[in-house]
Design a protein around this motif. Structure first.
Motif, PDB file in Angstrom:
ATOM      1  N   THR A 144      43.361  38.348  46.206  1.00  0.00           N
ATOM      2  CA  THR A 144      42.132  38.644  46.949  1.00  0.00           C
ATOM      3  C   THR A 144      40.895  37.979  46.360  1.00  0.00           C
ATOM      4  O   THR A 144      39.838  37.992  46.995  1.00  0.00           O
ATOM      5  CB  THR A 144      41.918  40.168  46.993  1.00  0.00           C
ATOM      6  OG1 THR A 144      41.797  40.679  45.658  1.00  0.00           O
ATOM      7  CG2 THR A 144      43.081  40.869  47.688  1.00  0.00           C
TER       8      THR A 144
ATOM      9  N   SER B  79      50.177  34.038  41.692  1.00  0.00           N
ATOM     10  CA  SER B  79      49.134  34.198  42.709  1.00  0.00           C
ATOM     11  C   SER B  79      48.138  33.048  42.765  1.00  0.00           C
ATOM     12  O   SER B  79      47.710  32.649  43.851  1.00  0.00           O
ATOM     13  CB  SER B  79      48.373  35.511  42.475  1.00  0.00           C
ATOM     14  OG  SER B  79      47.746  35.488  41.206  1.00  0.00           O
TER      15      SER B  79
ATOM     16  N   ARG C  92      49.475  40.816  41.184  1.00  0.00           N
ATOM     17  CA  ARG C  92      49.563  39.611  42.014  1.00  0.00           C
ATOM     18  C   ARG C  92      48.813  39.791  43.329  1.00  0.00           C
ATOM     19  O   ARG C  92      48.093  38.891  43.782  1.00  0.00           O
ATOM     20  CB  ARG C  92      51.035  39.286  42.265  1.00  0.00           C
ATOM     21  CG  ARG C  92      51.282  37.932  42.914  1.00  0.00           C
ATOM     22  CD  ARG C  92      51.594  38.079  44.383  1.00  0.00           C
ATOM     23  NE  ARG C  92      51.897  36.819  45.022  1.00  0.00           N
ATOM     24  CZ  ARG C  92      52.049  36.662  46.325  1.00  0.00           C
ATOM     25  NH1 ARG C  92      51.932  37.698  47.147  1.00  0.00           N
ATOM     26  NH2 ARG C  92      52.315  35.469  46.837  1.00  0.00           N
ATOM     27  N   GLN C  93      48.967  40.963  43.937  1.00  0.00           N
ATOM     28  CA  GLN C  93      48.255  41.225  45.184  1.00  0.00           C
ATOM     29  C   GLN C  93      46.744  41.319  44.961  1.00  0.00           C
ATOM     30  O   GLN C  93      45.957  40.916  45.821  1.00  0.00           O
ATOM     31  CB  GLN C  93      48.776  42.514  45.817  1.00  0.00           C
ATOM     32  CG  GLN C  93      50.242  42.458  46.220  1.00  0.00           C
ATOM     33  CD  GLN C  93      50.521  41.326  47.206  1.00  0.00           C
ATOM     34  OE1 GLN C  93      51.213  40.371  46.888  1.00  0.00           O
ATOM     35  NE2 GLN C  93      49.974  41.439  48.408  1.00  0.00           N
TER      36      GLN C  93
END
Length: 217
Positions: A81, A15, A76-77
């Motif tokens: 952010t 990420s 990862r998501q």
């Protein structure tokens, strides 16, 4: 603990760092979620058997120590952010990538890390097939789920057979034990018949003194 230790660095690399083939490896990791466990069950069992880990707790501990694809995807998501300006400011102050992950990203991602830790704990606690597959040969290593299942199988009362063994009640006993709901329905019917202009059936007559039904003699 093992899930957190192995999933956080993998999610950070996927990420926060830019390198060639990052998206391809991420898709490959997600593709492993589409492979059911029943497909890899026999090969994994043979590998653990050749390592002489069966029966034992190692087949349950070692795979759980490494992160799952769902944990990497969730972290990862969440890492994506986090604004890049925070990472750039930390790099200007002299932080390397490891310090950036430990001092900036992980404190901000405590909710997501707590979520994957909870999911991993519940998955290991509710797992029944794994202990049944690897620990069934040694009763001294059984988990709580296997022990309770074995106890229920030894001291189980067959409800179907016990119901068939009951004596069949006669019709008079059943008729004398009508529920109170039917009596209430009859009283309501009598009240509605007394107040409504519609004529009552010929089989019954409604008494004017009380709302109960009085049959004809």
């Amino acid at each position: 603990i093992g899930t957190i230790i192995s999933s956080v660095p993998a999610a950070y690399v996927l990420s926060r760092l830019r390198w060639k083939g990052r998206n391809i490896w991420f898709v490959i990791i997600l593709a492993t979620m589409m492979l059911p466990g029943q497909v890899t069950m026999i090969p994994v069992y043979l590998i653990f058997a050749k390592l002489h880990w069966i029966p034992g707790y190692l087949p349950l501990i070692v795979p759980a120590f490494f992160s799952s694809a769902f944990s990497i995807f969730l972290l990862r998501q969440f890492f994506a952010t986090i604004p890049d300006e925070i990472s750039d400011a930390a790099r200007i102050d002299g932080c390397n990538e490891f310090q950036l992950m430990m001092r900036i990203v992980i404190p901000l991602a405590k909710p997501a890390i707590s979520a994957i830790a909870l999911f991993a704990f519940l998955g290991a606690w509710n797992d029944f097939f794994g202990p049944l597959l690897y620990l069934v040969e040694n009763p001294n290593l059984w988990t709580l789920g296997i022990g309770l299942t074995q106890f229920q199988s030894l001291h189980h009362v067959d409800r179907n057979m016990s119901s068939c063994a009951r004596p069949r009640p006669n019709c008079s006993t059943c008729a004398s034990r009508q529920p109170l709901a039917s009596l209430r329905a009859m009283v309501d019917f009598g009240q509605s018949a007394r107040t409504s202009p519609v004529s009552t059936p010929s089989c019954v007559s409604v008494s004017s003194a009380s709302p109960r039904l009085v049959p004809h003699e």
